[in-house]
Design an enzyme around this catalytic site. Structure first.
Site, short mmCIF file in Angstrom:
data_model
loop_
_atom_site.label_atom_id
_atom_site.label_comp_id
_atom_site.label_asym_id
_atom_site.label_seq_id
_atom_site.Cartn_x
_atom_site.Cartn_y
_atom_site.Cartn_z
N HIS A 75 0.81 -1.22 0.00
CA HIS A 75 0.00 0.00 0.00
C HIS A 75 0.84 1.27 0.00
O HIS A 75 0.32 2.37 -0.18
CB HIS A 75 -0.98 0.00 1.19
CG HIS A 75 -0.37 0.32 2.51
ND1 HIS A 75 0.04 -0.64 3.40
CD2 HIS A 75 -0.10 1.51 3.10
CE1 HIS A 75 0.52 -0.07 4.49
NE2 HIS A 75 0.46 1.23 4.33
N ASP A 129 -0.10 -7.58 1.71
CA ASP A 129 0.39 -6.20 1.72
C ASP A 129 1.92 -6.21 1.77
O ASP A 129 2.54 -5.93 2.80
CB ASP A 129 -0.20 -5.46 2.93
CG ASP A 129 0.04 -3.97 2.86
OD1 ASP A 129 0.51 -3.48 1.81
OD2 ASP A 129 -0.23 -3.28 3.87
N SER A 223 4.15 2.46 8.32
CA SER A 223 3.81 1.48 7.29
C SER A 223 5.04 1.11 6.45
O SER A 223 5.83 1.98 6.06
CB SER A 223 2.73 2.02 6.36
OG SER A 223 1.50 2.09 7.02
#
Length: 275
Positions: A75, A129, A223
């Site tokens: 992402h 992911d 992230s």
């Protein structure tokens, strides 16, 4: 602008299967890094950290896994513009980073020439992911720029899978919305998937790990960054990556979900060898 490839899992083991790590000279931890118990990482603690940015603004974290590739979350990879990878970063506000009397050489920026997202990645379902960035030029390892360890040996993978106390590093903001300019080091605990299922109403995928942490610590900006643990191997202590920061509570509350790296080792090895 870099191209984004969508690659699926490939199940055959390559020659790396007989080795311990993807990159042999990886994961070195200095004595000062091993002794650090603060939330702020020691300057020598994470030389594999990648600061992914657009015009200097932090987008995500990542890890250097060999001379040409960065491991991050899918992402974090956009289809409309490219990222710049900064290696050797510690304090994003200073050109020369120091921690007391310990100082590092300047950080280095690298352009991305190719991006890979796992073909099964779903933004809606938040699965698979994981992604890779191929740098436009080879990275020269230095005192402040070194690769993290990725396990390719199945025996070692089982041992790492039993670890419950892990460490996460990143520049992500705190719950108070402040940006962390200095890399922080967070202690987390692996939890049964039921803990995350109650919060996010997701069935358990075998490719994800649920962890608990002090609320407000793991947050936006982390992230793509690594979760791992120091292990002793062949007489030296190295840091092994176990997970990738994937998603969490919008208010930075515990628990959080990480992509489990081990199930994707074949995918990573194939991409690194063929691209």
């Amino acid at each position: 602008m870099c191209w984004i490839l969508l690659l699926g899992c490939l199940c055959s083991w390559h020659h790396h299967a007989t080795a311990q790590f993807l990159e042999p000279n990886c994961g070195f931890l200095s004595p000062k890094a091993l002794q650090n118990e603060k939330h702020q990482a020691h300057i020598s603690e994470s030389p594999w950290m990648a600061y992914l940015h657009r015009s200097g603004e932090l987008v995500c974290g990542g890890t250097l896994i060999n001379h040409r590739f960065i491991l991050t979350a899918a992402h974090c990879i956009s289809e409309v513009d490219s990222l710049t990878v900064r290696l050797g970063e510690y304090n994003s506000l200073t050109s020369v980073d120091c921690d007391g009397s310990d100082c590092n050489p300047p950080s280095e920026d690298f352009q991305v020439e190719l991006s890979f997202r796992h073909r099964g990645y779903s933004k809606i379902n938040r699965i698979h992911d994981i992604g890779l960035l191929r740098l436009a030029k080879s990275v020269r390892y230095k005192v402040h720029i070194k690769p993290i360890c990725l396990i390719t040996n199945t025996t070692l993978q089982a041992q790492i899978g039993r670890l419950h106390r892990l460490v996460v590093t990143g520049w992500g903001r705190s719950a108070a919305q402040y940006t962390n300019h200095i890399v922080k080091s967070i202690r987390v605990t692996r939890e049964p998937w039921s803990v995350c299922s109650k919060t996010y109403l997701k069935t358990r995928p075998w490719t994800q790990i649920c962890v608990s942490h002090q609320s407000g610590e793991a947050c936006s900006g982390d992230s793509g960054g690594p979760m791992g643990h120091a292990v002793r191997h062949n007489g030296r202590v190295v840091f092994v990556q176990v997970g990738i920061v994937s998603y969490g509570n919008s208010k930075c509350l515990s628990p959080s979900v990480f992509t489990h790296v081990m199930p994707y080792i074949n995918w990573i090895v194939w991409a690194v060898e063929h691209y």
